[in-house]
Motif scaffolding. Sequence first.
Motif, PDB file in Angstrom:
ATOM      1  N   ALA A  56      14.066 -15.250   6.033  1.00  0.00           N
ATOM      2  CA  ALA A  56      12.727 -14.675   5.939  1.00  0.00           C
ATOM      3  C   ALA A  56      12.708 -13.609   4.848  1.00  0.00           C
ATOM      4  N   CYS A  57      11.564 -12.969   4.673  1.00  0.00           N
ATOM      5  CA  CYS A  57      11.439 -11.881   3.687  1.00  0.00           C
ATOM      6  C   CYS A  57      10.854 -10.637   4.367  1.00  0.00           C
ATOM      7  N   GLY A  58      11.183  -9.492   3.834  1.00  0.00           N
ATOM      8  CA  GLY A  58      10.555  -8.225   4.250  1.00  0.00           C
ATOM      9  C   GLY A  58      10.676  -7.963   5.742  1.00  0.00           C
ATOM     10  N   THR A  59       9.536  -7.656   6.337  1.00  0.00           N
ATOM     11  CA  THR A  59       9.513  -7.323   7.758  1.00  0.00           C
ATOM     12  C   THR A  59       9.987  -8.487   8.628  1.00  0.00           C
ATOM     13  N   ALA A  60       9.632  -9.702   8.231  1.00  0.00           N
ATOM     14  CA  ALA A  60      10.047 -10.878   9.008  1.00  0.00           C
ATOM     15  C   ALA A  60      11.577 -10.984   8.992  1.00  0.00           C
ATOM     16  N   TYR A  61      12.174 -10.609   7.866  1.00  0.00           N
ATOM     17  CA  TYR A  61      13.645 -10.586   7.769  1.00  0.00           C
ATOM     18  C   TYR A  61      14.215  -9.549   8.752  1.00  0.00           C
ATOM     19  N   ALA A 102      12.948 -20.257  10.223  1.00  0.00           N
ATOM     20  CA  ALA A 102      12.161 -19.516   9.228  1.00  0.00           C
ATOM     21  C   ALA A 102      11.232 -18.585   9.990  1.00  0.00           C
ATOM     22  N   VAL A 103      11.106 -17.357   9.506  1.00  0.00           N
ATOM     23  CA  VAL A 103      10.200 -16.413  10.157  1.00  0.00           C
ATOM     24  C   VAL A 103       9.163 -15.969   9.132  1.00  0.00           C
ATOM     25  N   SER A 104       7.904 -16.104   9.466  1.00  0.00           N
ATOM     26  CA  SER A 104       6.868 -15.707   8.513  1.00  0.00           C
ATOM     27  C   SER A 104       5.548 -15.467   9.221  1.00  0.00           C
ATOM     28  N   GLN A 105       4.945 -14.326   8.930  1.00  0.00           N
ATOM     29  CA  GLN A 105       3.616 -14.052   9.476  1.00  0.00           C
ATOM     30  C   GLN A 105       2.629 -15.035   8.863  1.00  0.00           C
ATOM     31  N   SER A 106       2.560 -15.049   7.538  1.00  0.00           N
ATOM     32  CA  SER A 106       1.539 -15.843   6.843  1.00  0.00           C
ATOM     33  C   SER A 106       1.866 -17.328   6.840  1.00  0.00           C
ATOM     34  N   GLY A 107       3.167 -17.628   6.821  1.00  0.00           N
ATOM     35  CA  GLY A 107       3.566 -19.028   6.670  1.00  0.00           C
ATOM     36  C   GLY A 107       3.375 -19.525   5.248  1.00  0.00           C
ATOM     37  N   GLU A 108       3.109 -18.617   4.316  1.00  0.00           N
ATOM     38  CA  GLU A 108       2.868 -19.027   2.931  1.00  0.00           C
ATOM     39  C   GLU A 108       3.809 -18.352   1.945  1.00  0.00           C
ATOM     40  N   THR A 109       4.766 -17.586   2.409  1.00  0.00           N
ATOM     41  CA  THR A 109       5.668 -16.877   1.501  1.00  0.00           C
ATOM     42  C   THR A 109       6.519 -17.894   0.739  1.00  0.00           C
ATOM     43  N   LEU A 110       6.412 -17.845  -0.582  1.00  0.00           N
ATOM     44  CA  LEU A 110       7.024 -18.901  -1.395  1.00  0.00           C
ATOM     45  C   LEU A 110       8.531 -19.023  -1.202  1.00  0.00           C
ATOM     46  N   ALA A 154      -3.849  -5.854   7.394  1.00  0.00           N
ATOM     47  CA  ALA A 154      -3.168  -4.799   6.624  1.00  0.00           C
ATOM     48  C   ALA A 154      -1.929  -5.390   5.963  1.00  0.00           C
ATOM     49  N   VAL A 155      -1.659  -4.949   4.738  1.00  0.00           N
ATOM     50  CA  VAL A 155      -0.467  -5.442   4.036  1.00  0.00           C
ATOM     51  C   VAL A 155       0.795  -5.072   4.825  1.00  0.00           C
ATOM     52  N   ALA A 156       0.824  -3.866   5.353  1.00  0.00           N
ATOM     53  CA  ALA A 156       1.993  -3.450   6.141  1.00  0.00           C
ATOM     54  C   ALA A 156       1.980  -4.192   7.473  1.00  0.00           C
ATOM     55  N   SER A 157       3.041  -4.928   7.717  1.00  0.00           N
ATOM     56  CA  SER A 157       3.094  -5.753   8.913  1.00  0.00           C
ATOM     57  C   SER A 157       3.512  -4.923  10.128  1.00  0.00           C
ATOM     58  N   THR A 158       2.764  -5.027  11.208  1.00  0.00           N
ATOM     59  CA  THR A 158       3.101  -4.258  12.421  1.00  0.00           C
ATOM     60  C   THR A 158       3.127  -5.184  13.637  1.00  0.00           C
ATOM     61  N   SER A 240      11.844   2.254   7.620  1.00  0.00           N
ATOM     62  CA  SER A 240      11.928   2.750   6.254  1.00  0.00           C
ATOM     63  C   SER A 240      11.015   1.953   5.316  1.00  0.00           C
ATOM     64  N   LEU A 241      11.014   0.633   5.499  1.00  0.00           N
ATOM     65  CA  LEU A 241      10.134  -0.217   4.678  1.00  0.00           C
ATOM     66  C   LEU A 241       8.672   0.156   4.916  1.00  0.00           C
ATOM     67  N   LYS A 242       8.338   0.360   6.195  1.00  0.00           N
ATOM     68  CA  LYS A 242       6.960   0.702   6.533  1.00  0.00           C
ATOM     69  C   LYS A 242       6.541   1.976   5.812  1.00  0.00           C
ATOM     70  N   LEU A 243       7.409   2.979   5.875  1.00  0.00           N
ATOM     71  CA  LEU A 243       7.072   4.260   5.254  1.00  0.00           C
ATOM     72  C   LEU A 243       6.932   4.109   3.741  1.00  0.00           C
ATOM     73  N   LYS A 244       7.894   3.445   3.106  1.00  0.00           N
ATOM     74  CA  LYS A 244       7.836   3.402   1.631  1.00  0.00           C
ATOM     75  C   LYS A 244       6.663   2.586   1.123  1.00  0.00           C
ATOM     76  N   GLU A 245       6.339   1.486   1.784  1.00  0.00           N
ATOM     77  CA  GLU A 245       5.312   0.632   1.193  1.00  0.00           C
ATOM     78  C   GLU A 245       3.912   1.224   1.273  1.00  0.00           C
ATOM     79  N   ILE A 246       3.660   2.087   2.256  1.00  0.00           N
ATOM     80  CA  ILE A 246       2.297   2.632   2.311  1.00  0.00           C
ATOM     81  C   ILE A 246       2.203   4.085   1.856  1.00  0.00           C
ATOM     82  N   SER A 361       0.387 -11.742   1.168  1.00  0.00           N
ATOM     83  CA  SER A 361       1.418 -12.766   1.227  1.00  0.00           C
ATOM     84  C   SER A 361       1.860 -13.110  -0.191  1.00  0.00           C
ATOM     85  N   VAL A 362       3.186 -13.174  -0.343  1.00  0.00           N
ATOM     86  CA  VAL A 362       3.777 -13.285  -1.669  1.00  0.00           C
ATOM     87  C   VAL A 362       4.021 -14.765  -1.968  1.00  0.00           C
ATOM     88  N   THR A 363       3.070 -15.353  -2.702  1.00  0.00           N
ATOM     89  CA  THR A 363       3.135 -16.788  -2.941  1.00  0.00           C
ATOM     90  C   THR A 363       3.672 -17.123  -4.333  1.00  0.00           C
TER      91      THR A 363
HETATM   92  O1  M6R Z   1       4.029 -13.522   5.649  1.00  0.00           O
HETATM   93  P1  M6R Z   1       5.486 -13.192   5.735  1.00  0.00           P
HETATM   94  O2  M6R Z   1       5.915 -12.738   7.076  1.00  0.00           O
HETATM   95  O3  M6R Z   1       6.356 -14.328   5.245  1.00  0.00           O
HETATM   96  O4  M6R Z   1       5.699 -11.992   4.738  1.00  0.00           O
HETATM   97  C1  M6R Z   1       6.969 -11.458   4.505  1.00  0.00           C
HETATM   98  C2  M6R Z   1       6.884 -10.149   3.763  1.00  0.00           C
HETATM   99  O5  M6R Z   1       6.219 -10.318   2.531  1.00  0.00           O
HETATM  100  C3  M6R Z   1       6.178  -9.069   4.567  1.00  0.00           C
HETATM  101  O6  M6R Z   1       6.757  -8.862   5.809  1.00  0.00           O
HETATM  102  C4  M6R Z   1       6.189  -7.735   3.787  1.00  0.00           C
HETATM  103  O7  M6R Z   1       7.480  -7.250   3.683  1.00  0.00           O
HETATM  104  C5  M6R Z   1       5.249  -6.719   4.459  1.00  0.00           C
HETATM  105  N1  M6R Z   1       4.430  -6.069   3.484  1.00  0.00           N
HETATM  106  C6  M6R Z   1       5.997  -5.670   5.228  1.00  0.00           C
HETATM  107  O8  M6R Z   1       5.161  -4.774   5.858  1.00  0.00           O
END
Ligand code: M6R
Length: 365
Positions: A56-61, A102-110, A154-158, A240-246, A361-363
């Motif tokens: 996964a990426c980011g928070t999902a990781y 695979a872990v993903s909120q959006s399901g679209e992370t490239l 919100a971009v920051a995933s909670t 830490s990720l939450k704090l830095k990204e926002i 979501s980072v596509t």
């Molecule tokens: O949609 P996804 O779960 O695949 O996204 C993964 C990351 O891009 C996402 O968690 C990102 O790190 C967030 N902005 C964290 O808050």
Amino acid sequence: EKEGYEHFMIKEIHEQPKGISETLMRRLDKEDNIVLDGIKLTNEDLENINKIYIVACGTAYHAGLVGRFAIEKFAKIPVEVDVASEFRYRDPFIDEKTLFIAVSQSGETLDTLAALREAKRKGARILSIVNVVGSSVARESHDVFYTWAGPEIAVASTKAYTTQLTAFYMLALHMATIKGNMDREQYLQILKELKTMPEKAQSLLKDFAEIQHQAAGHFNNESVFFMGRGVDVHVAHEASLKLKEISYINSFAIAAGELKHGTIALIEKGTLVVALATQDRLYDKMLSNIQEVRARGAYVVAVAKEGNKEIEKTADVVLYIPDTMDELSPILSIIPLQLFAYYVAVARGTDVDKPKNLAKSVTVE
Ligand code: M6R
């Protein structure tokens, strides 16, 4: 649509008890058995699996790191976790005996999608933990475990994170029972505790005055670091990720045992250290780490379980979470730290829901 909340992020933080509850309760039958929406995981399937990769990426990781802990501990299957952008390029050892999660909120992370395709091509069985129904990751998986977080704006995933954790605990418990690695009594005991999470999470959302106060006192800090041991390290990374990204504050996280191997050199008078000390087994060790940084002038905000009062002597401030099993504490301990990140960002006047340079979501690569 913010329903009276100032930002989507704070609204979504408050939606966590509901998301956790939906993710859990929709998959329990009357006898408290976990029913996984037709996900095919029989004893025979698990016999044929000798390794699990969580990617996964980011928070999902970060949720995946807690997932590894739960699966290894409860189900006793070896697990590796990787960020998708690394996994893709390192020729991982995958075959038909691999279960790829695979872990993903959006399901679209490239990167996550590309890693999934690669694993599938090599014959792995693909299970995904996804929030958005019908998304690419969901469509391309053999099995899908949907998190019931509801739309996350919100971009920051909670709420996606805490529901992903819930999904992992359920998978781990399910695998443990199928494999016969856990007796019914133990299973019911953990499940009973898991069922208290929505209510305990709710109690953390009621009282945030101290967190706001700390955020007001530290919003101008240049850097913050988070530390913990055991499963707390993973929560430290997520916080830490939450704090830095926002808030755009330079923040990072370490395993507290690594302090002496480098990071302690950074501590000076007033350095803000957030110390997670929720693990009973590692509590004394964390107390010594807190002492080590405080002796060098750090200001320590600790997160601990209710009842562990000795920590008040060592830390400057303690944010308490309700008592729970060590294994399940990440669902709770992240909440005060999401709130901390939020209130720091609000105090700094950043665009909380849409931080600069980031997309929901980072596509693209
Ligand atoms: O949609 P996804 O779960 O695949 O996204 C993964 C990351 O891009 C996402 O968690 C990102 O790190 C967030 N902005 C964290 O808050």
